[in-house]
Design an enzyme around this catalytic site. Sequence first.
Site, short mmCIF file in Angstrom:
data_model
loop_
_atom_site.label_atom_id
_atom_site.label_comp_id
_atom_site.label_asym_id
_atom_site.label_seq_id
_atom_site.Cartn_x
_atom_site.Cartn_y
_atom_site.Cartn_z
N SER A 117 -52.60 -41.29 52.76
CA SER A 117 -53.28 -40.59 51.67
C SER A 117 -53.01 -39.10 51.74
O SER A 117 -52.86 -38.54 52.83
CB SER A 117 -54.78 -40.84 51.79
OG SER A 117 -55.50 -39.98 50.94
N TYR A 141 -62.44 -40.04 56.71
CA TYR A 141 -61.47 -40.87 56.00
C TYR A 141 -60.05 -40.31 56.19
O TYR A 141 -59.13 -41.03 56.60
CB TYR A 141 -61.81 -40.94 54.50
CG TYR A 141 -60.68 -41.52 53.69
CD1 TYR A 141 -60.38 -42.87 53.78
CD2 TYR A 141 -59.86 -40.70 52.90
CE1 TYR A 141 -59.30 -43.40 53.09
CE2 TYR A 141 -58.80 -41.23 52.21
CZ TYR A 141 -58.52 -42.57 52.30
OH TYR A 141 -57.44 -43.09 51.64
N LYS A 145 -56.67 -41.85 58.36
CA LYS A 145 -55.32 -42.10 57.84
C LYS A 145 -54.27 -41.36 58.68
O LYS A 145 -53.18 -41.89 58.94
CB LYS A 145 -55.24 -41.68 56.37
CG LYS A 145 -56.01 -42.60 55.43
CD LYS A 145 -55.35 -43.97 55.38
CE LYS A 145 -56.14 -45.00 54.64
NZ LYS A 145 -55.54 -46.34 54.67
C1 WQD Z 1 -60.54 -35.23 41.16
C2 WQD Z 1 -61.01 -33.89 40.64
C3 WQD Z 1 -63.23 -33.30 41.34
C4 WQD Z 1 -65.40 -36.27 38.92
C5 WQD Z 1 -60.25 -38.35 46.27
C6 WQD Z 1 -60.02 -38.41 47.74
C7 WQD Z 1 -58.59 -38.68 48.04
C8 WQD Z 1 -58.11 -39.94 47.31
C9 WQD Z 1 -58.40 -39.85 45.86
C10 WQD Z 1 -58.42 -42.01 48.54
C11 WQD Z 1 -61.78 -33.07 41.69
C12 WQD Z 1 -63.15 -33.44 39.84
C13 WQD Z 1 -64.42 -35.52 39.56
C14 WQD Z 1 -66.20 -35.67 37.91
C15 WQD Z 1 -65.00 -33.62 38.24
N1 WQD Z 1 -58.82 -41.08 47.78
N2 WQD Z 1 -64.24 -34.21 39.21
N3 WQD Z 1 -65.95 -34.36 37.59
O1 WQD Z 1 -61.37 -35.66 45.23
O2 WQD Z 1 -59.03 -35.30 44.34
O3 WQD Z 1 -59.49 -37.25 45.76
O4 WQD Z 1 -59.78 -39.56 45.66
O5 WQD Z 1 -57.37 -42.18 49.09
O6 WQD Z 1 -58.44 -38.80 49.39
O7 WQD Z 1 -60.42 -37.17 48.31
O8 WQD Z 1 -60.36 -37.26 43.50
O9 WQD Z 1 -61.04 -38.29 41.39
O10 WQD Z 1 -62.83 -37.63 43.07
O11 WQD Z 1 -61.62 -35.87 41.83
O12 WQD Z 1 -64.85 -32.43 37.93
O13 WQD Z 1 -67.09 -36.29 37.31
O14 WQD Z 1 -61.97 -34.15 39.60
O15 WQD Z 1 -64.08 -32.24 41.70
O16 WQD Z 1 -61.45 -31.73 41.51
P1 WQD Z 1 -60.11 -36.23 44.74
P2 WQD Z 1 -61.51 -37.35 42.44
#
Ligand code: WQD
Length: 323
Positions: A117, A141, A145
């Site tokens: 990841s 997490y 990985k």
């Molecule tokens: C994306 C962006 C949020 C929801 C995570 C894990 C990563 C991988 C993928 C597993 C961020 C913003 C989100 C909302 C928002 N997982 N957001 N409003 O955090 O980049 O990655 O998932 O392997 O390891 O860390 O993904 O989809 O949670 O967020 O503004 O209602 O959207 O703050 O900037 P993230 P995400």
Amino acid sequence: MSWLVTGGAGYIGAHVVRALADGGERVVVYDDLSTGSTDRVPDGVPLVVGSVLDRAALEDAIRDHAVTGVVHIAAKKQVGESVELPLYYYRENVTGLATLLEAMTATSVGRLVFSSSAAVYGMPDVELVTEDTPCLPMSPYGESKLIGEWLINAAARAHGIRAASLRYFNVAGAAAPELADSGVFNLIPMVFERLEAGDAPRVFGDDYATPDGTCVRDYIHVKDIASAHLAAARRLTDAPEGTSLVVNIGRGEGSSVQEMVERILKVTGRQDVAPQVTERRPGDPARVVASADRAHEELGWSAGHDLDDMIESAWQGWRHRHG
Ligand code: WQD
């Protein structure tokens, strides 16, 4: 080759199983069904129900199905949950992989494709993240990985295993509505959920050092993730003993939260809704975008699906599930 796909009844695993089978590989699914579902396993593909912590069951599955390679996708993957339950994440993700490697060495299975990841990078302060960007994971997490990659490198050196660790960026979309992600843990489904509840989608912070102030990510279609596994499986088939690749799987293109939310509102026909900017979410890096060069060079792979394809197919999946 005959590939054992751990986690093959889950969201990403089900896509990988189809890509391998469509590519002419033989496939066996190994899944504990904790979050996976038998509905996702295609007709004609055997399913073995078992835990990655159960070495005897893994060895039986390998022998019973004449397995010659493993695609290891089974894992716990919620960053927040991993902070609450680190021991559980280390057991499932690290001990699970160590157990699998023991089963592989005991049965002389010498090829492994591993789901890693972008979480291994933590908060990278670079425009494009290469595989040589320092790894400083910010959660148990991400740590699990990175430790997994170290374990695999060591096993490749000591036991000649040929391996590819694929560092996925932000996975989205579905190949068919019934294969869509059932979890609501990422931006796209979280926006769908807010819209369905009659609430404004939330943007977690607009004061980051990015062009529009919102966080930038590299979103990649799960179909592209799946085709990357097929490319990695083929790459390993003829690779020399001890080969251990680490490869980013992203598009190499950044999209901001604001841009994503606008596209989601367009696809769902809800341009009447105004997103709501809230506080930053703790731990979010401003920008995480892959350099996709190594994937192209090592695997001959690059992504083929765009943001609208991801959002549109995720929306079809959401409507399939929620009526
Ligand atoms: C994306 C962006 C949020 C929801 C995570 C894990 C990563 C991988 C993928 C597993 C961020 C913003 C989100 C909302 C928002 N997982 N957001 N409003 O955090 O980049 O990655 O998932 O392997 O390891 O860390 O993904 O989809 O949670 O967020 O503004 O209602 O959207 O703050 O900037 P993230 P995400």
